[in-house]
Structures are given as structure tokens and as C-alpha cells.
Write a protein that holds these residues in place. Structure first.
Motif, PDB file in Angstrom:
ATOM      1  N   ILE A   1      94.399  16.830  16.324  1.00 40.67           N
ATOM      2  CA  ILE A   1      94.710  15.530  16.926  1.00 40.67           C
ATOM      3  C   ILE A   1      94.520  15.666  18.433  1.00 40.67           C
ATOM      4  O   ILE A   1      94.923  16.661  19.032  1.00 40.67           O
ATOM      5  N   GLY A   2      93.884  14.674  19.021  1.00 38.97           N
ATOM      6  CA  GLY A   2      93.628  14.735  20.458  1.00 38.97           C
ATOM      7  C   GLY A   2      92.864  16.005  20.797  1.00 38.97           C
ATOM      8  O   GLY A   2      91.892  16.349  20.130  1.00 38.97           O
ATOM      9  N   SER A   3      93.310  16.713  21.808  1.00 40.41           N
ATOM     10  CA  SER A   3      92.647  17.951  22.211  1.00 40.41           C
ATOM     11  C   SER A   3      93.187  19.172  21.461  1.00 40.41           C
ATOM     12  O   SER A   3      92.774  20.299  21.728  1.00 40.41           O
TER      13      SER A   3
ATOM     14  N   GLY B   1     102.960  19.246  21.382  1.00 40.71           N
ATOM     15  CA  GLY B   1     101.973  18.268  21.846  1.00 40.71           C
ATOM     16  C   GLY B   1     101.469  17.373  20.729  1.00 40.71           C
ATOM     17  O   GLY B   1     101.440  16.138  20.864  1.00 40.71           O
ATOM     18  N   PRO B   2     101.063  17.970  19.594  1.00 43.52           N
ATOM     19  CA  PRO B   2     100.615  17.122  18.487  1.00 43.52           C
ATOM     20  C   PRO B   2     101.691  16.178  17.962  1.00 43.52           C
ATOM     21  O   PRO B   2     101.392  15.046  17.584  1.00 43.52           O
TER      22      PRO B   2
ATOM     23  N   LEU C   1     101.658  13.213  20.210  1.00 43.44           N
ATOM     24  CA  LEU C   1     100.475  12.368  19.987  1.00 43.44           C
ATOM     25  C   LEU C   1     100.586  11.586  18.683  1.00 43.44           C
ATOM     26  O   LEU C   1     100.130  10.444  18.613  1.00 43.44           O
ATOM     27  N   ARG C   2     101.174  12.189  17.675  1.00 40.81           N
ATOM     28  CA  ARG C   2     101.321  11.486  16.397  1.00 40.81           C
ATOM     29  C   ARG C   2     102.307  10.323  16.496  1.00 40.81           C
ATOM     30  O   ARG C   2     102.296   9.420  15.665  1.00 40.81           O
TER      31      ARG C   2
ATOM     32  N   GLU D   1     102.730   8.650  19.556  1.00 36.51           N
ATOM     33  CA  GLU D   1     102.423   7.951  20.811  1.00 36.51           C
ATOM     34  C   GLU D   1     102.375   6.429  20.676  1.00 36.51           C
ATOM     35  O   GLU D   1     103.019   5.713  21.455  1.00 36.51           O
ATOM     36  N   ASP D   2     101.630   5.900  19.724  1.00 36.28           N
ATOM     37  CA  ASP D   2     101.507   4.445  19.597  1.00 36.28           C
ATOM     38  C   ASP D   2     102.864   3.792  19.340  1.00 36.28           C
ATOM     39  O   ASP D   2     103.191   2.756  19.923  1.00 36.28           O
TER      40      ASP D   2
END
Length: 161
Positions: free
Chosen positions: A50-52, A123-124, A127-128, A130-131
Motif C-alpha cells: 500500500i502506498g510506498s 505506516g500501512p 494509509l489503510r 486515511e480516507d
């Protein structure tokens, strides 16, 4: 139609400023709890990219053999006795949240070493979520600005907040 005075408008702006800060703090606390729960849930399960952040490599056979020798399940990455998972926590102050672990092993897993591939969790997890976090912060902020429903009545995004 409501009629406002300059004094009333100034008082409303002052209240709005406080309400927005309170609402954002409450939303940030809910978001930090959600990211903490997500990070904890990722330990023991292979994670997709996910992402970077790259997806997790499968455990090496030697690692699997070592886990079995020590009495752990063969293939639950990062999960042995639960100490690493249980070390993940969060703290919020005003408009700042910190989600992390006090275990050195977490740093090695997040970043990898010469012998351990990275298996990032924190971090992941962010991001999971974030929305949903952005929507939640927006809901709390808009409610405070519009002098709407009490914060306890703001609908959550997915029941996880």
C-alpha cells in the motif's frame, strides 16, 4: 430569519474556535485508536503493498522451522507471544497523535535490517485508514463550525471509529 449583532457574531466566532479544537481533538483520538487497532490486527497476517510500502515477503523456511522449534505456529509473521502486537499504543495531545511501540523489534520490522526484510505495520495501518480519518476530521470540524449536532451524534464512517 435570525438577526445577529456584532457582539453576538464575535461571541459565535470565539465559541466556534473552541468547538473546532475540541471536535478535532475528539476526531484525532478516534482516528488514533482506529490506526492502533488496525496495526495490531496486521501482525500475524501477510500484508499487501500500500502506498510506498511493499507487501510482506513470505517467511523463510529457516524462520518457519525456528518458530516451530520454539513452540510457535509456523507461518504467522511478526506474531509469537503477542508482546510486539500488544506493545502498539497511541497517545494524543491537543492536535497531535502518536501511534507506535516501545519495542526495539518494531523498528527492525518496520525498516528491515541486513537479515530481516521490512514488514511495516504502522505506516500501512495509517494509509489503510486515511480516507476514513479525513472524512471523520471533516465531519467533526464541520459540525463544530455549523453549531450542529453534539459530537456524540456524529455518525462514524465504518463503525471502527
Amino acid at each position: 430569519m435570525n438577526t445577529y449583532t456584532i457582539e453576538g457574531f464575535i461571541a459565535r466566532l470565539a465559541k466556534m474556535s473552541v468547538d473546532v479544537a475540541i471536535g478535532q481533538h475528539k476526531a484525532l483520538e478516534a482516528a488514533a485508536k482506529s490506526v492502533e487497532r488496525k496495526a495490531k490486527s496486521e501482525i500475524g497476517t501477510y500484508q499487501e503493498a500500500i502506498g510506498s510500502f511493499a507487501g510482506w515477503d513470505e517467511l523463510m523456511d529457516s524462520t518457519k522451522d525456528d518458530r516451530v522449534r520454539q513452540g510457535y505456529s509456523e507461518d504467522d509473521p511478526l506474531l509469537r507471544n503477542g508482546k510486539l502486537r500488544d506493545s502498539i499504543s497511541h497517545e494524543t495531545r491537543a492536535l497531535e497523535a502518536v501511534i507506535g511501540s516501545n519495542e526495539d523489534v518494531m523498528v527492525y520490522q518496520e525498516l528491515g535490517t541486513d537479515t530481516i526484510p521490512p514488514r511495516p505495520v504502522l505506516g500501512p495501518a495509517l494509509l489503510r485508514k486515511e480516507d476514513r480519518i479525513v472524512k471523520l476530521l471533516g465531519n467533526y470540524t464541520a459540525t463544530a463550525m455549523l453549531d450542529g449536532a453534539p459530537f456524540s451524534q456524529i455518525p462514524t464512517i465504518d463503525g471502527d471509529f
